[in-house]
Design a protein around this motif. Sequence first.
Motif, PDB file in Angstrom:
ATOM      1  N   PRO A   1       7.694   7.075  53.945  1.00 36.05           N
ATOM      2  CA  PRO A   1       8.707   8.052  53.277  1.00 36.05           C
ATOM      3  C   PRO A   1       9.977   7.543  52.675  1.00 36.05           C
ATOM      4  O   PRO A   1      10.507   7.981  51.754  1.00 36.05           O
ATOM      5  CB  PRO A   1       8.881   9.302  53.973  1.00 36.05           C
ATOM      6  N   VAL A   2      10.443   6.267  53.100  1.00 37.40           N
ATOM      7  CA  VAL A   2      11.691   5.772  52.866  1.00 37.40           C
ATOM      8  C   VAL A   2      11.566   4.192  52.437  1.00 37.40           C
ATOM      9  O   VAL A   2      10.858   3.526  52.978  1.00 37.40           O
ATOM     10  CB  VAL A   2      12.690   5.939  54.042  1.00 37.40           C
ATOM     11  N   ARG A   3      12.249   3.792  51.148  1.00 31.60           N
ATOM     12  CA  ARG A   3      12.063   2.438  50.611  1.00 31.60           C
ATOM     13  C   ARG A   3      12.551   1.622  51.870  1.00 31.60           C
ATOM     14  O   ARG A   3      12.073   0.383  51.847  1.00 31.60           O
ATOM     15  CB  ARG A   3      12.856   2.502  49.279  1.00 31.60           C
ATOM     16  N   ALA A   4      13.632   1.660  52.340  1.00 32.77           N
ATOM     17  CA  ALA A   4      14.081   0.875  53.447  1.00 32.77           C
ATOM     18  C   ALA A   4      13.180   0.656  54.588  1.00 32.77           C
ATOM     19  O   ALA A   4      12.853  -0.456  54.897  1.00 32.77           O
ATOM     20  CB  ALA A   4      15.548   1.177  53.976  1.00 32.77           C
ATOM     21  N   TRP A   5      12.419   1.660  54.915  1.00 33.07           N
ATOM     22  CA  TRP A   5      11.289   1.389  55.999  1.00 33.07           C
ATOM     23  C   TRP A   5      10.219   0.622  55.387  1.00 33.07           C
ATOM     24  O   TRP A   5       9.537  -0.057  56.059  1.00 33.07           O
ATOM     25  CB  TRP A   5      11.071   2.912  56.520  1.00 33.07           C
TER      26      TRP A   5
ATOM     27  N   SER B   1      16.957  11.448  52.706  1.00 34.76           N
ATOM     28  CA  SER B   1      16.749  13.092  52.959  1.00 34.76           C
ATOM     29  C   SER B   1      15.639  13.335  53.733  1.00 34.76           C
ATOM     30  O   SER B   1      15.923  14.555  54.440  1.00 34.76           O
ATOM     31  CB  SER B   1      16.460  13.515  51.362  1.00 34.76           C
ATOM     32  N   PHE B   2      14.767  12.413  53.716  1.00 36.51           N
ATOM     33  CA  PHE B   2      13.444  12.693  54.952  1.00 36.51           C
ATOM     34  C   PHE B   2      14.141  12.643  56.343  1.00 36.51           C
ATOM     35  O   PHE B   2      13.840  13.505  57.075  1.00 36.51           O
ATOM     36  CB  PHE B   2      12.412  11.444  54.648  1.00 36.51           C
TER      37      PHE B   2
ATOM     38  N   GLY C   1      24.322  14.663  59.345  1.00 38.04           N
ATOM     39  CA  GLY C   1      25.465  13.642  59.964  1.00 38.04           C
ATOM     40  C   GLY C   1      24.567  12.509  59.813  1.00 38.04           C
ATOM     41  O   GLY C   1      25.505  11.385  60.113  1.00 38.04           O
ATOM     42  N   ALA C   2      23.478  12.152  59.682  1.00 39.44           N
ATOM     43  CA  ALA C   2      22.662  10.788  59.751  1.00 39.44           C
ATOM     44  C   ALA C   2      23.114  10.105  58.569  1.00 39.44           C
ATOM     45  O   ALA C   2      23.249  10.732  57.162  1.00 39.44           O
ATOM     46  CB  ALA C   2      21.334  10.945  59.741  1.00 39.44           C
ATOM     47  N   SER C   3      23.420   8.862  58.626  1.00 32.85           N
ATOM     48  CA  SER C   3      23.704   7.977  57.625  1.00 32.85           C
ATOM     49  C   SER C   3      23.176   6.712  57.708  1.00 32.85           C
ATOM     50  O   SER C   3      22.843   6.398  59.119  1.00 32.85           O
ATOM     51  CB  SER C   3      25.327   7.899  57.120  1.00 32.85           C
TER      52      SER C   3
END
Length: 194
Positions: free
Chosen positions: A71-75, A139-140, A148-150
Motif C-alpha cells: 500500500p505504500v510507495r516507500a515500502w 495515510s494507510f 502522530g505517525a510521520s
Amino acid sequence: MPSPVLLIWVVLTVLISGTCTFSFLQPYWFVHKNSFQSFGMISFCFKDIQTYKVREVCKFYGGSFSMGRVPVRAWQAACVLFGGGCALISLSAFVSVCVICLPIGYQKTTTKLIGYIQIVAVLIMVAGLLIYPLGLESSFFRHYCGDGASSYHSGQCMIGWSYMLGIMGAALSVFCPFLAQFTDLKPGDIFLTN
C-alpha cells in the motif's frame, strides 16, 4: 583442508542469508502497542474477532503477493531493495558453500568476486532499511497507528522484532566482504607459532 577463515566466512554468509530472508518475510516490522495489528514488507497481521475467541490473521497486502498491492510507495521501494539484497546474499551463500569444493587456485578468485557481490548486497539492504520508515507518514499507516505517525516516527506503533532482525542481519553482513578478502589465510598465518 579449507582455511578456518574460509569456513567462518561460509558459515557467517549462510546464517546472515537465512536471517535476512526470514526477516524480509515476516509481518512484524512495526507493531501496534495495544492490538494485534502489525506491518511488514510484504504482509500484515490484524485481529480477527470471532464469537468466543480473538485470533491473529496474517495476509499478504491485497490478498496475494504483488508489488502493486503493497500500500505504500516507500515500502515498495524498500521491498525491492531489501529483497534484492536478500537475494544477492542468498546467492553468495550458495556459491560460498560451493567454493569449499573448488581447487585452492580458484577459491581466492571466487571468494573475492563473491565479496564484491556481498558489498552490493549490504548497501542495497541498508538502503531498503532506511527507506522503509519513510512510509510511516502514509495515510494507510496513520489509519492504524494514529495521526502522530510521520517519517521515522511510528505514532502509536513501535518497531517490531523482524525489523530489528533485519537491521542485525544487515549489520553483521558488513563482515562478510571483509572476511572474503582473507579466506586464503592458513592457521599458521593466523596464530603465531614458534
